[in-house]
Write an enzyme that holds these catalytic residues in place. Sequence first.
Site, PDB file in Angstrom:
ATOM      1  N   ASP A 241     -43.846  10.944  10.459  1.00 46.75           N
ATOM      2  CA  ASP A 241     -43.799  10.119   9.321  1.00 46.75           C
ATOM      3  C   ASP A 241     -42.309   9.792   9.075  1.00 46.75           C
ATOM      4  O   ASP A 241     -41.402  10.023   9.751  1.00 46.75           O
ATOM      5  CB  ASP A 241     -44.270  11.168   8.126  1.00 46.75           C
ATOM      6  N   ASP A 299     -51.138   4.668   2.444  1.00 43.39           N
ATOM      7  CA  ASP A 299     -52.312   5.654   2.411  1.00 43.39           C
ATOM      8  C   ASP A 299     -53.509   5.107   2.044  1.00 43.39           C
ATOM      9  O   ASP A 299     -53.671   4.458   0.959  1.00 43.39           O
ATOM     10  CB  ASP A 299     -51.913   7.003   1.845  1.00 43.39           C
TER      11      ASP A 299
HETATM   12  C1  GLA Z   1     -47.543  10.197   4.029  1.00 46.19           C
HETATM   13  C2  GLA Z   1     -48.342   9.670   4.978  1.00 46.19           C
HETATM   14  C3  GLA Z   1     -49.668  10.451   4.785  1.00 46.19           C
HETATM   15  C4  GLA Z   1     -49.523  12.034   4.813  1.00 46.19           C
HETATM   16  C5  GLA Z   1     -48.501  12.488   3.966  1.00 46.19           C
HETATM   17  C6  GLA Z   1     -48.142  13.660   4.189  1.00 46.19           C
HETATM   18  O1  GLA Z   1     -47.792   9.882   2.701  1.00 46.19           O
HETATM   19  O2  GLA Z   1     -48.485   8.515   4.926  1.00 46.19           O
HETATM   20  O3  GLA Z   1     -50.818  10.045   5.628  1.00 46.19           O
HETATM   21  O4  GLA Z   1     -49.097  12.322   6.272  1.00 46.19           O
HETATM   22  O5  GLA Z   1     -47.224  11.741   3.931  1.00 46.19           O
HETATM   23  O6  GLA Z   1     -46.978  14.341   3.277  1.00 46.19           O
END
Ligand code: GLA
Length: 497
Positions: A241, A299
């Site tokens: 990430d 997301d």
């Molecule tokens: C980000 C990513 C998600 C998830 C969260 C975890 O938002 O885009 O897919 O992995 O972090 O904290």
Amino acid sequence: MKTITYALIFALSIWLLPAKEMQHPVETQSQNNITFNCLTNHYALLSTRIVHRYRTNNKNDKIRATKLPKGLRWNASKKQVEGKIEQTGNFTYQITAQRAGKKITKDVTLKVSDNLISPTPLMGWMSWNIFQDKISEQNIKKVADLLVSTGLRDAGFDYVLIDDHWHANLRDADGKPLEDLRKFPSGMKSLVDYIHSKGLKAGIYSDAAPQTCGGEFGSLGYESIDAQQYAEWGFDFLKYDYCGAPNNMETAKERYKTMSEALNATGKNFYFNICEWGERKPWLWAANAGGHSWRVSFDSRDTWDHGKYDGSHCGVIQSIDIMKNLDYYAGPNQFNDADMMCVGLYGKGKPSSASGARGMTDTEYQSQFSLWCMFATPLLISFDLSTINKATLDILTNGELIAINQDRLGQQARCVYSHEGHEVYLKDLENGDIAIAILNRNNTKSDFNLKLADINLKSRYKIRDIVAKSDAGILSKTLKASISSHEAKVYRISKLK
Ligand code: GLA
């Protein structure tokens, strides 16, 4: 505290985004210079059909490939390199574009191998949408069991991916990452062994900064130590990430490369999933930084249409609108990642239901699955498998659709028609067939007639509806479909001699 940190990091990253780019993450170069807006580094499986499509920033430019290795040829009308290579190794050729006295030439690389990590998109289950921080040895083991007992593993879903919040509060005195033993009392190694014993692969999560998005320890400065530990635990996959990391593309390239090199140095094969949400156009650089797929958006939310893409939430429609500009940037071993599917969540997820996302109808879930297959994007289930119903299982185990996703030509469907809420996507398949999806984005059912000549199809075809799993006769001039609101019809057509 973690939640607050997460919210702050997230709010800051949204605030830093330029609004225009969020809506249309495609390149906008000056029209005066010729640029190639497509992949120029490729991977291919040995003895497997290859298609490399080319385009520049002006559709009238004359494009040509030269110095092609044995087995490949230039198809001028389709502006693509085609063929297959019967030998492993690294190959190069050149691609040239001309416009009014100007000419540019670019070297293209092609790695042909018999053991690519992701010749076709990854398929599996990811913990984030449903469990968020409530992951545990118990519920992850249960997921592994259910992948097997439901038949999902045998349908191809063979990765169990543990997302954020597996961490202990601190690393050990030597800097080694530690798992949270309250959540994973038998330790990560034992859990990964369990996952492997079920014929599945295992994935873990980290971040290219001091902290993850959820406020756990990240990997910046600890890349080698972390990669080594992930390898010792037995993991096969890392999602990396970008929360808390600098905004610019150069730093992202460096940080992802550093981690991918650390993974390679362990001597173990890792699938490397880059997750910087499409902000720095990862389709332009992420494969070179070692990625096998890269998120193209923020997301996904469990809703059909989240309204405007506001830089933090993405309904199915928003994901489609981003993916539809990126078909020139996908191929074997390098795929655009449209994020986890919400199929089967029915509004019961945690982050996937934030900001008012209440779930979708089965028609909408079917459309998401069908289009994710067309887009050759990783297929990630994200609901609690113990709640699976028949409709969801039928959607996820449709082998004919999965075959479209897993097709070894590795093409991402291209949008060839878009008018009054109807969109048509085409995906060329390895055996010469074509998959066609027709999406009705409107809120009402409608009849749609697709004239084959309008999308440059000139033959007679055998046609099969692969969502309904029924043969639909012979197709010669017009494809007629009655399409419900938010439904995507998907057909496989095979040319008749
Ligand atoms: C980000 C990513 C998600 C998830 C969260 C975890 O938002 O885009 O897919 O992995 O972090 O904290």
